[in-house]
Design a protein around this motif. Structure first.
Motif, short mmCIF file in Angstrom:
data_model
loop_
_atom_site.label_atom_id
_atom_site.label_comp_id
_atom_site.label_asym_id
_atom_site.label_seq_id
_atom_site.Cartn_x
_atom_site.Cartn_y
_atom_site.Cartn_z
N GLY A 32 0.81 -1.21 0.00
CA GLY A 32 0.00 0.00 0.00
C GLY A 32 0.84 1.26 0.00
N ALA A 33 1.93 1.25 0.77
CA ALA A 33 2.81 2.42 0.81
C ALA A 33 3.52 2.63 -0.52
N VAL A 34 4.00 1.53 -1.13
CA VAL A 34 4.69 1.65 -2.42
C VAL A 34 3.74 2.11 -3.51
N ILE A 35 2.56 1.53 -3.55
CA ILE A 35 1.59 1.91 -4.58
C ILE A 35 1.08 3.33 -4.35
N GLY A 36 0.88 3.71 -3.10
CA GLY A 36 0.47 5.07 -2.80
C GLY A 36 1.52 6.09 -3.21
N LEU A 37 2.78 5.75 -2.98
CA LEU A 37 3.87 6.63 -3.41
C LEU A 37 3.91 6.73 -4.93
N PHE A 38 3.73 5.60 -5.60
CA PHE A 38 3.69 5.60 -7.06
C PHE A 38 2.54 6.46 -7.58
N GLN A 39 1.37 6.34 -6.95
CA GLN A 39 0.22 7.14 -7.37
C GLN A 39 0.46 8.62 -7.12
N ALA A 40 1.09 8.96 -6.01
CA ALA A 40 1.36 10.37 -5.73
C ALA A 40 2.38 10.95 -6.70
N LEU A 41 3.35 10.15 -7.08
CA LEU A 41 4.37 10.64 -8.01
C LEU A 41 3.86 10.79 -9.44
N GLN A 45 -4.89 8.22 -10.15
CA GLN A 45 -5.79 7.95 -9.04
C GLN A 45 -6.79 6.85 -9.41
N GLU A 46 -6.28 5.71 -9.68
CA GLU A 46 -7.11 4.55 -10.07
C GLU A 46 -7.30 3.67 -8.84
N MET A 47 -8.54 3.34 -8.48
CA MET A 47 -8.80 2.54 -7.29
C MET A 47 -8.32 1.10 -7.44
N THR A 48 -8.46 0.53 -8.64
CA THR A 48 -8.04 -0.84 -8.82
C THR A 48 -6.52 -0.99 -8.78
N LEU A 49 -5.82 0.10 -8.99
CA LEU A 49 -4.36 0.06 -8.95
C LEU A 49 -3.87 -0.26 -7.54
N THR A 50 -4.60 0.14 -6.52
CA THR A 50 -4.20 -0.19 -5.15
C THR A 50 -4.75 -1.54 -4.71
N PHE A 51 -5.95 -1.87 -5.16
CA PHE A 51 -6.62 -3.07 -4.67
C PHE A 51 -6.05 -4.36 -5.24
N VAL A 52 -5.91 -4.43 -6.54
CA VAL A 52 -5.53 -5.69 -7.20
C VAL A 52 -4.13 -6.15 -6.82
N PRO A 53 -3.11 -5.31 -6.85
CA PRO A 53 -1.79 -5.80 -6.45
C PRO A 53 -1.72 -6.20 -4.97
#
Length: 88
Positions: A32-41, A45-53
């Motif tokens: 979650g932290a890695v994907i959140g950092l990726f999304q912030a960079l 802002q795709e919801m499935t990008l955090t959920f599926v991985p």
């Protein structure tokens, strides 16, 4: 069964539950932290990008650590619960 035995069994059961869930929770936290950092960079802002991985990684960790979890739980039951029930 007196109170101290009951509280000791409950403490051991909670400790085993924490030890069994710690690998999956740690992977979910890190993913979650890695994907959140990726999304912030990238401003994606795709919801499935955090959920599926996260779910995929948690399933992989669950599959890898399933033998550890089964062994820990069966040792607890065979060493603590069954003798308590059989002994009265």
């Amino acid at each position: 069964m007196d109170e101290t035995l009951l509280f000791d069994m409950l403490r051991q059961a909670l400790l085993i539950a924490v030890r069994m869930s710690a690998p999956m929770l740690a992977v979910a936290l890190i993913a979650g932290a890695v994907i959140g950092l990726f999304q912030a960079l990238t401003s994606i802002q795709e919801m499935t990008l955090t959920f599926v991985p996260k779910v995929g990684l948690m399933l992989a960790v669950f599959w890898v650590s399933m033998s550890f979890m089964t062994t820990a739980l069966s040792d607890f039951y065979l060493g603590q619960i069954i003798p308590l029930v059989a002994g009265g």
